[in-house]
Every structure is written in structure tokens, then in C-alpha cells.
Scaffold this active site. Structure first.
Site, PDB file in Angstrom:
ATOM      1  N   ASN A   1       0.932  -1.391  -0.020  1.00 31.40           N
ATOM      2  CA  ASN A   1      -0.024   0.041  -0.039  1.00 31.40           C
ATOM      3  C   ASN A   1       0.945   1.243  -0.103  1.00 31.40           C
ATOM      4  O   ASN A   1       1.522   1.446   0.968  1.00 31.40           O
ATOM      5  CB  ASN A   1      -0.931   0.096   1.265  1.00 31.40           C
ATOM      6  CG  ASN A   1      -1.651   1.407   1.476  1.00 31.40           C
ATOM      7  OD1 ASN A   1      -2.034   1.917   0.197  1.00 31.40           O
ATOM      8  ND2 ASN A   1      -2.528   1.593   2.447  1.00 31.40           N
ATOM      9  N   TRP A   2       1.206   1.930  -1.272  1.00 36.38           N
ATOM     10  CA  TRP A   2       2.015   3.068  -1.345  1.00 36.38           C
ATOM     11  C   TRP A   2       1.498   4.275  -0.557  1.00 36.38           C
ATOM     12  O   TRP A   2       2.163   5.321  -0.496  1.00 36.38           O
ATOM     13  CB  TRP A   2       2.394   3.099  -2.713  1.00 36.38           C
ATOM     14  CG  TRP A   2       3.277   2.437  -3.322  1.00 36.38           C
ATOM     15  CD1 TRP A   2       3.988   1.078  -2.795  1.00 36.38           C
ATOM     16  CD2 TRP A   2       3.893   1.991  -4.595  1.00 36.38           C
ATOM     17  NE1 TRP A   2       4.931   0.535  -3.386  1.00 36.38           N
ATOM     18  CE2 TRP A   2       5.001   1.276  -4.721  1.00 36.38           C
ATOM     19  CE3 TRP A   2       3.616   2.797  -5.846  1.00 36.38           C
ATOM     20  CZ2 TRP A   2       5.567   0.557  -6.043  1.00 36.38           C
ATOM     21  CZ3 TRP A   2       4.259   2.264  -7.092  1.00 36.38           C
ATOM     22  CH2 TRP A   2       5.297   1.232  -7.056  1.00 36.38           C
ATOM     23  N   LYS A   3       0.286   4.243  -0.369  1.00 30.76           N
ATOM     24  CA  LYS A   3      -0.488   5.589   0.196  1.00 30.76           C
ATOM     25  C   LYS A   3      -0.236   6.643  -0.839  1.00 30.76           C
ATOM     26  O   LYS A   3      -0.231   6.546  -2.129  1.00 30.76           O
ATOM     27  CB  LYS A   3       0.111   5.863   1.387  1.00 30.76           C
ATOM     28  CG  LYS A   3      -0.126   4.655   2.374  1.00 30.76           C
ATOM     29  CD  LYS A   3       0.158   4.943   3.913  1.00 30.76           C
ATOM     30  CE  LYS A   3       0.215   3.582   4.835  1.00 30.76           C
ATOM     31  NZ  LYS A   3       0.313   3.739   6.128  1.00 30.76           N
TER      32      LYS A   3
ATOM     33  N   HIS B   1      -9.544   1.677   4.436  1.00 31.22           N
ATOM     34  CA  HIS B   1      -8.207   1.829   5.062  1.00 31.22           C
ATOM     35  C   HIS B   1      -8.374   2.674   6.272  1.00 31.22           C
ATOM     36  O   HIS B   1      -9.289   3.577   6.205  1.00 31.22           O
ATOM     37  CB  HIS B   1      -7.172   2.384   4.139  1.00 31.22           C
ATOM     38  CG  HIS B   1      -5.859   2.215   4.914  1.00 31.22           C
ATOM     39  ND1 HIS B   1      -5.350   3.107   5.715  1.00 31.22           N
ATOM     40  CD2 HIS B   1      -4.873   1.311   4.823  1.00 31.22           C
ATOM     41  CE1 HIS B   1      -4.137   2.936   6.106  1.00 31.22           C
ATOM     42  NE2 HIS B   1      -3.843   1.878   5.525  1.00 31.22           N
TER      43      HIS B   1
ATOM     44  N   GLU C   1      -5.778  -4.770  10.247  1.00 31.84           N
ATOM     45  CA  GLU C   1      -5.011  -3.581  10.631  1.00 31.84           C
ATOM     46  C   GLU C   1      -5.303  -2.680  11.803  1.00 31.84           C
ATOM     47  O   GLU C   1      -5.920  -1.791  11.750  1.00 31.84           O
ATOM     48  CB  GLU C   1      -4.868  -2.640   9.415  1.00 31.84           C
ATOM     49  CG  GLU C   1      -4.725  -3.348   8.029  1.00 31.84           C
ATOM     50  CD  GLU C   1      -3.869  -2.404   7.079  1.00 31.84           C
ATOM     51  OE1 GLU C   1      -2.890  -2.701   6.795  1.00 31.84           O
ATOM     52  OE2 GLU C   1      -4.345  -1.309   7.202  1.00 31.84           O
TER      53      GLU C   1
ATOM     54  N   GLY D   1       2.001   2.394  10.630  1.00 31.88           N
ATOM     55  CA  GLY D   1       2.879   3.522  10.350  1.00 31.88           C
ATOM     56  C   GLY D   1       3.644   3.888  11.911  1.00 31.88           C
ATOM     57  O   GLY D   1       4.133   4.873  11.921  1.00 31.88           O
TER      58      GLY D   1
ATOM     59  N   GLY E   1       2.615  -0.974   4.345  1.00 34.48           N
ATOM     60  CA  GLY E   1       2.838   0.483   3.956  1.00 34.48           C
ATOM     61  C   GLY E   1       4.195   0.905   3.899  1.00 34.48           C
ATOM     62  O   GLY E   1       4.875   0.514   2.722  1.00 34.48           O
ATOM     63  N   GLY E   2       4.713   1.280   5.013  1.00 33.44           N
ATOM     64  CA  GLY E   2       6.272   1.824   4.829  1.00 33.44           C
ATOM     65  C   GLY E   2       7.045   0.899   4.106  1.00 33.44           C
ATOM     66  O   GLY E   2       8.053   1.387   3.178  1.00 33.44           O
TER      67      GLY E   2
HETATM   68  C1  PEP Z   1      -0.868   0.325   5.836  1.00 33.92           C
HETATM   69  O1  PEP Z   1      -0.715   1.265   5.094  1.00 33.92           O
HETATM   70  O2  PEP Z   1      -1.878  -0.551   5.343  1.00 33.92           O
HETATM   71  C2  PEP Z   1      -0.059  -0.295   6.823  1.00 33.92           C
HETATM   72  C3  PEP Z   1      -0.058  -1.380   7.238  1.00 33.92           C
HETATM   73  O3  PEP Z   1       1.118   0.662   6.816  1.00 33.92           O
HETATM   74  P1  PEP Z   1       2.510   0.319   7.622  1.00 33.92           P
HETATM   75  O4  PEP Z   1       3.038  -1.030   7.008  1.00 33.92           O
HETATM   76  O5  PEP Z   1       3.325   1.474   7.408  1.00 33.92           O
HETATM   77  O6  PEP Z   1       2.226   0.236   9.032  1.00 33.92           O
END
Ligand code: PEP
Length: 257
Positions: free
Chosen positions: A13-15, A99, A171, A177, A238-239
Site C-alpha cells: 500500500n503505497w499510500k 483503510h 490492521e 505507520g 505500507g512503509g
Molecule cells: C498500511 O498502510 O496498511 C500499513 C499497514 O502501513 P505500515 O506498514 O506502514 O504500518
């Protein structure tokens, strides 16, 4: 994971990161590290404007492309929005729905999530439905009740024969994040409860076949332990998905059994 009954889905998930010109260099690097990952489904969910570049760059890899959101309506006067049909038409396969950042910053409710899930399914897109509790809710001891409500509302009206093409992502909001990961046991407990909700709605065969991801600071260091849990069938990342080497290492961690 239980690869006998369901797919392992590792999704980036690049956001709101990466401009379109950064997509090909990312794909080239990922391809060099992880040419054709056969042991799991790899998905890159990217900002709308990056999708054409992603579809082109990942075309000859076993990597599917997903959007990070969609509008719940088929078409019409919704300035600035993107419909399921538009995504499907260009070749997008997955779409992230609900999300926590959309729930938190854009006021998305469980009811809206349900509408978006129907829009995705009707267009033959695979929704990655995100659910999760805040830290306050976890501390109040209402995690399972809350997640149950989120899952039941998101799936309201979804027939059993469409459930093979639905992914759920657990999540915990406090882990997204933040660098704080749920322990493997905490994550598995909730993923297992989600499977129980699906079982109660659709029966054991459907529940056994649905992929349930964990998301929340999953990275190259903790992925193997999380993915070794029996009810965690992948990750929404994400990250760590912004760096090809880290994302490739998570994909490698899914090569178990
Ligand atoms: C996400 O964006 O769904 C996520 C889990 O982010 P991160 O891995 O950065 O916590």
C-alpha cells in the site's frame, strides 16, 4: 498461512507516495530481487495517477495492480472521484477499501465501506477490506466485538459465491505507520476471530478459503513470524513496501512450508 486452502496475498500500500516516473525503477529493482514469485499473490496498490505506469511496469511480472480507494457509485456527478468500472477498464485487479486512514481523515463509515465493497465486487475487482481497532478500543477490551461489527457490516449483502474474491486485512490502527507491530499471537487471534465471523455468515468451506491479511508495521524483520501463524494469509504493507529490497524480503518470507 494455510496454503492448502487459500492464497497468500502480499500487498503493498503505497499510500500517497511515489510519482509515476518512480514506478518503473521500483518494478525493475523488485524484479531483479524477486523475479517471478510463484508462492504467493503479490499486489502493488498505488495512487490513481500511478496506476497506468504500474500496469505497464508490472505486466511481465507475477505482480497484480490495485487501487487504494474507489467511489461507491457507478458513475455520475462526483467530481474528482474514480469508479470501479474505470479501474477495471484499465486492468486494475484489486482495490483497498476502508483503510483506517480513509476512515480517520475522510470520515468513511462501515456503511460506506459496505457500499464500496459492493461496487468493487459488481465490477469484478477484488476488495481488500481493512478493519481494525484503535488503541483505546483495544484497551477497553472490545477489539473482537468491534472487528466483528466491522466485518459483518462490510460484508452485508455479499453472497457466498463472491467470497472467494474477497480479501480481509486486519490492521490494528495503533500499529499502522508507528513501528509498533501486533505480536504474532495478537494478530493471529484477531484474524482467527475474523475467520470465525465469516464461518458464522457463510459456513466453514467459505471461511477456510478466504485470505485474511495482517497489516501494521509489517516488514522484512517480522514478516516470517507473522506469516507463520495459521490464520494470517498475507500482509498489507505500507512503509516497508516503498523500498524494493524490503518488499522483496517480505515476499520471500511468505515462502514457507
Ligand atoms: C498500511 O498502510 O496498511 C500499513 C499497514 O502501513 P505500515 O506498514 O506502514 O504500518
Amino acid at each position: 498461512m494455510n496454503t492448502k486452502y487459500r492464497k497468500t496475498v502480499i500487498a503493498a500500500n503505497w499510500k500517497m507516495n511515489k510519482v509515476a516516473s518512480e514506478v518503473k525503477p521500483f518494478a525493475d529493482e523488485l524484479k531483479a530481487l524477486c523475479p517471478h514469485p510463484k508462492w504467493c499473490e503479490v499486489v502493488v496498490c498505488a495512487p490513481f495517477v500511478d496506476l497506468p505506469a504500474a500496469l505497464k511496469a508490472f505486466k511481465d511480472m507475477r505482480v497484480s495492480v490495485g487501487a487504494e480507494n474507489l467511489n461507491e457509485n457507478d458513475s455520475g456527478a462526483y467530481t474528482g472521484e474514480v469508479s470501479a468500472a474505470m479501474l477495471k477498464d484499465i486492468g486494475v485487479k484489486y482495490v483497498v477499501i476502508g483503510h483506517s486512514e480513509r476512515r480517520q481523515y475522510y470520515g468513511e463509515t462501515d456503511i460506506l465501506v459496505n457500499k464500496k465493497v459492493h461496487a468493487a465486487i459488481n465490477a469484478n475487482l477484488i476488495p481488500i477490506i481493512c478493519v481494525g481497532e484503535s488503541l483505546e478500543q483495544r484497551e477497553l477490551g472490545i477489539t473482537i466485538e468491534l472487528i466483528t461489527l466491522q466485518v459483518k457490516t462490510a460484508l452485508a449483502g455479499v453472497p457466498a459465491d463472491k467470497m472467494r474474491k474477497v480479501v480481509i486485512a486486519y490492521e490494528p490502527v495503533w500499529a499502522i505507520g508507528t513501528g509498533k507491530t501486533a505480536t504474532a499471537e495478537q494478530a493471529n487471534e484477531v484474524c482467527s476471530a475474523i475467520r470465525g465471523v465469516i464461518r458464522s455468515l457463510y459456513g466453514a468451506r467459505v471461511a477456510r478459503a478466504v485470505s485474511i491479511q495482517y497489516g501494521g508495521s509489517m516488514n522484512e524483520k517480522n514478516a516470517a513470524e507473522l506469516l507463520a501463524q495459521p490464520d494470517i494469509d498475507g500482509g498489507l504493507i505500507g512503509g516497508a513496501s516503498l523500498v524494493p529490497a524490503k518488499f522483496a524480503a517480505v515476499i520471500e518470507a511468505a515462502k514457507q512450508e
